[in-house]
Design an enzyme around this catalytic site. Structure first.
Site, PDB file in Angstrom:
ATOM      1  N   GLY A  22       5.005 -10.474 -14.295  1.00  0.00           N
ATOM      2  CA  GLY A  22       5.511 -10.282 -15.749  1.00  0.00           C
ATOM      3  C   GLY A  22       4.555  -8.957 -15.935  1.00  0.00           C
ATOM      4  O   GLY A  22       4.578  -8.115 -14.875  1.00  0.00           O
ATOM      5  N   GLU A  23       3.884  -9.094 -17.139  1.00  0.00           N
ATOM      6  CA  GLU A  23       3.140  -7.805 -17.164  1.00  0.00           C
ATOM      7  C   GLU A  23       1.801  -8.333 -17.339  1.00  0.00           C
ATOM      8  O   GLU A  23       1.401  -8.978 -18.441  1.00  0.00           O
ATOM      9  CB  GLU A  23       3.505  -6.956 -18.541  1.00  0.00           C
ATOM     10  CG  GLU A  23       3.578  -5.674 -18.531  1.00  0.00           C
ATOM     11  CD  GLU A  23       2.326  -5.167 -18.520  1.00  0.00           C
ATOM     12  OE1 GLU A  23       1.681  -4.438 -17.656  1.00  0.00           O
ATOM     13  OE2 GLU A  23       1.403  -5.695 -19.356  1.00  0.00           O
ATOM     14  N   SER A  24       0.785  -8.074 -16.605  1.00  0.00           N
ATOM     15  CA  SER A  24      -0.516  -8.526 -16.330  1.00  0.00           C
ATOM     16  C   SER A  24      -1.351  -8.411 -17.841  1.00  0.00           C
ATOM     17  O   SER A  24      -2.094  -9.327 -18.320  1.00  0.00           O
ATOM     18  CB  SER A  24      -1.285  -8.491 -15.061  1.00  0.00           C
ATOM     19  OG  SER A  24      -1.314  -7.142 -15.021  1.00  0.00           O
ATOM     20  N   CYS A  35       2.545 -12.426  -8.326  1.00  0.00           N
ATOM     21  CA  CYS A  35       2.645 -11.012  -8.903  1.00  0.00           C
ATOM     22  C   CYS A  35       1.551 -10.803 -10.019  1.00  0.00           C
ATOM     23  O   CYS A  35       0.285 -10.402  -9.722  1.00  0.00           O
ATOM     24  CB  CYS A  35       3.949 -10.407  -9.291  1.00  0.00           C
ATOM     25  SG  CYS A  35       4.083  -8.631  -9.128  1.00  0.00           S
ATOM     26  N   ARG A  80      -3.590  -2.985  -9.227  1.00  0.00           N
ATOM     27  CA  ARG A  80      -2.218  -3.212  -9.683  1.00  0.00           C
ATOM     28  C   ARG A  80      -1.493  -1.888  -9.527  1.00  0.00           C
ATOM     29  O   ARG A  80      -1.884  -0.885  -9.036  1.00  0.00           O
ATOM     30  CB  ARG A  80      -2.775  -3.220 -11.452  1.00  0.00           C
ATOM     31  CG  ARG A  80      -3.164  -4.453 -11.932  1.00  0.00           C
ATOM     32  CD  ARG A  80      -3.276  -4.317 -13.175  1.00  0.00           C
ATOM     33  NE  ARG A  80      -2.069  -4.178 -13.963  1.00  0.00           N
ATOM     34  CZ  ARG A  80      -1.701  -3.686 -15.246  1.00  0.00           C
ATOM     35  NH1 ARG A  80      -2.669  -2.779 -15.549  1.00  0.00           N
ATOM     36  NH2 ARG A  80      -0.449  -3.458 -15.917  1.00  0.00           N
ATOM     37  N   ILE A 137       8.056  -6.159  -6.972  1.00  0.00           N
ATOM     38  CA  ILE A 137       8.397  -5.507  -7.884  1.00  0.00           C
ATOM     39  C   ILE A 137       7.221  -4.845  -8.727  1.00  0.00           C
ATOM     40  O   ILE A 137       6.495  -5.692  -9.268  1.00  0.00           O
ATOM     41  CB  ILE A 137       9.310  -6.321  -8.942  1.00  0.00           C
ATOM     42  CG1 ILE A 137      10.528  -7.003  -8.300  1.00  0.00           C
ATOM     43  CG2 ILE A 137       9.748  -5.470 -10.175  1.00  0.00           C
ATOM     44  CD1 ILE A 137      11.113  -7.942  -8.910  1.00  0.00           C
ATOM     45  N   ARG A 138       6.978  -3.736  -8.683  1.00  0.00           N
ATOM     46  CA  ARG A 138       5.984  -2.859  -9.055  1.00  0.00           C
ATOM     47  C   ARG A 138       4.618  -4.080  -8.889  1.00  0.00           C
ATOM     48  O   ARG A 138       3.772  -4.290  -9.822  1.00  0.00           O
ATOM     49  CB  ARG A 138       5.776  -2.743 -10.613  1.00  0.00           C
ATOM     50  CG  ARG A 138       6.757  -1.472 -10.808  1.00  0.00           C
ATOM     51  CD  ARG A 138       6.802  -1.235 -12.332  1.00  0.00           C
ATOM     52  NE  ARG A 138       5.517  -0.957 -13.013  1.00  0.00           N
ATOM     53  CZ  ARG A 138       5.002   0.400 -12.852  1.00  0.00           C
ATOM     54  NH1 ARG A 138       5.423   1.051 -12.146  1.00  0.00           N
ATOM     55  NH2 ARG A 138       3.455   0.658 -13.558  1.00  0.00           N
ATOM     56  N   HIS A 156       7.687 -12.193  -5.290  1.00  0.00           N
ATOM     57  CA  HIS A 156       8.344 -13.156  -6.055  1.00  0.00           C
ATOM     58  C   HIS A 156       9.210 -14.028  -5.491  1.00  0.00           C
ATOM     59  O   HIS A 156      10.321 -14.032  -5.139  1.00  0.00           O
ATOM     60  CB  HIS A 156       9.335 -12.363  -7.026  1.00  0.00           C
ATOM     61  CG  HIS A 156       8.357 -11.493  -8.152  1.00  0.00           C
ATOM     62  ND1 HIS A 156       8.047 -12.176  -9.449  1.00  0.00           N
ATOM     63  CD2 HIS A 156       7.927 -10.508  -8.281  1.00  0.00           C
ATOM     64  CE1 HIS A 156       7.339 -11.340 -10.038  1.00  0.00           C
ATOM     65  NE2 HIS A 156       7.309 -10.130  -9.317  1.00  0.00           N
ATOM     66  N   GLU A 195      10.367 -16.706  -6.325  1.00  0.00           N
ATOM     67  CA  GLU A 195      11.281 -17.341  -7.229  1.00  0.00           C
ATOM     68  C   GLU A 195      12.580 -16.522  -7.435  1.00  0.00           C
ATOM     69  O   GLU A 195      13.592 -17.089  -8.061  1.00  0.00           O
ATOM     70  CB  GLU A 195      10.620 -17.541  -8.722  1.00  0.00           C
ATOM     71  CG  GLU A 195      10.432 -16.422  -9.599  1.00  0.00           C
ATOM     72  CD  GLU A 195       8.949 -15.660  -9.050  1.00  0.00           C
ATOM     73  OE1 GLU A 195       8.742 -15.723  -7.930  1.00  0.00           O
ATOM     74  OE2 GLU A 195       9.038 -14.536  -9.867  1.00  0.00           O
TER      75      GLU A 195
HETATM   76  N1  GLN Z   1       2.927  -4.635 -12.548  1.00  0.00           N
HETATM   77  C1  GLN Z   1       2.701  -5.645 -13.162  1.00  0.00           C
HETATM   78  C2  GLN Z   1       1.384  -5.878 -13.702  1.00  0.00           C
HETATM   79  O1  GLN Z   1       0.407  -5.105 -13.231  1.00  0.00           O
HETATM   80  C3  GLN Z   1       2.892  -6.887 -12.328  1.00  0.00           C
HETATM   81  C4  GLN Z   1       4.580  -6.716 -11.974  1.00  0.00           C
HETATM   82  C5  GLN Z   1       5.132  -8.231 -11.749  1.00  0.00           C
HETATM   83  O2  GLN Z   1       4.705  -9.183 -11.907  1.00  0.00           O
HETATM   84  N2  GLN Z   1       6.409  -8.070 -10.963  1.00  0.00           N
HETATM   85  O3  GLN Z   1       1.099  -6.452 -14.514  1.00  0.00           O
END
Ligand code: GLN
Length: 191
Positions: free
Chosen positions: A42-44, A74, A101, A130-131, A167, A169
């Site tokens: 998600g978004e850390s 992630c 990150r 993903i990112r 990921h 999942e």
């Molecule tokens: N870029 C996100 C972060 O730094 C992590 C991306 C992800 O969980 N797919 O939080």
């Protein structure tokens, strides 16, 4: 699944398909009685903020130290790391890994790669990034369990703790989930 933000539903679906009961955890008291915990992607920074504002930091540290399997994917891996480049507040800080990150640059924000993972038998694991963060370094008792072809570390394990920058999942391959469920350390200590 820690269900403060991110893709916890996809983890749930995979584990439920494998025949396991799963729960969405939104309050620290709900950690009691769990056998294992996933901290999703998600978004850390958002998840870190919600961990702090919901009083989760100490309970999550205690959960990790209890020896029960705990897996960060992630953003979840970022939250488990002791050292993170550019995270503006503390996470759980329990694994001896250093993480950067958004490490793969804009052109390759998302990509897939075939990985060999220690503890996963059979053909290479098709991993979705993903990112994604990368794991810059790993120190004892953590160890790298998977790298990209260029040597970049993308998965690490420290006793009952697992971190993947990708990921599993989001694939149809449940071998990482199966591995995760075997990594508990009933002696406690999480080493
Ligand atoms: N870029 C996100 C972060 O730094 C992590 C991306 C992800 O969980 N797919 O939080």
């Amino acid at each position: 699944m820690l269900a403060l933000q991110g893709d916890f539903r996809e983890h749930r679906e995979m584990l439920e398909e494998m025949g396991h009961a799963t729960f969405e955890i939104r309050k620290p008291s709900q950690l009691e009685g769990l056998d294992a915990l996933i901290i999703p992607g998600g978004e850390s920074t958002t998840i870190a903020r919600l961990i702090l504002s919901n009083g989760f930091q100490a309970p999550l540290r205690a959960f990790c130290a209890s020896g029960r399997p705990t897996w960060g994917t992630c953003a979840g891996a970022i939250l488990l790391a002791r050292h993170v480049d550019r995270l503006d507040r503390p996470g759980i800080e329990t694994m001896n890994i250093s993480v950067q990150r958004n490490a793969f640059g804009r052109q390759v924000d998302s990509f897939e790669a075939d990985l060999e993972v220690d503890g996963v038998d059979g053909p290479p694991f098709r991993a979705v990034f993903i990112r994604a963060p990368l794991i810059l370094s790993v120190s004892y008792p953590a160890r790298a369990i998977s790298t990209l072809a260029d040597g970049t570390i993308v998965a690490a394990r420290q006793g009952n703790l697992l971190a993947t920058s990708f990921h599993p999942e989001l694939t149809h391959d449940n071998r990482l989930h199966a591995l995760f469920l075997t990594i508990g350390d009933t002696r406690g200590g999480g080493k």
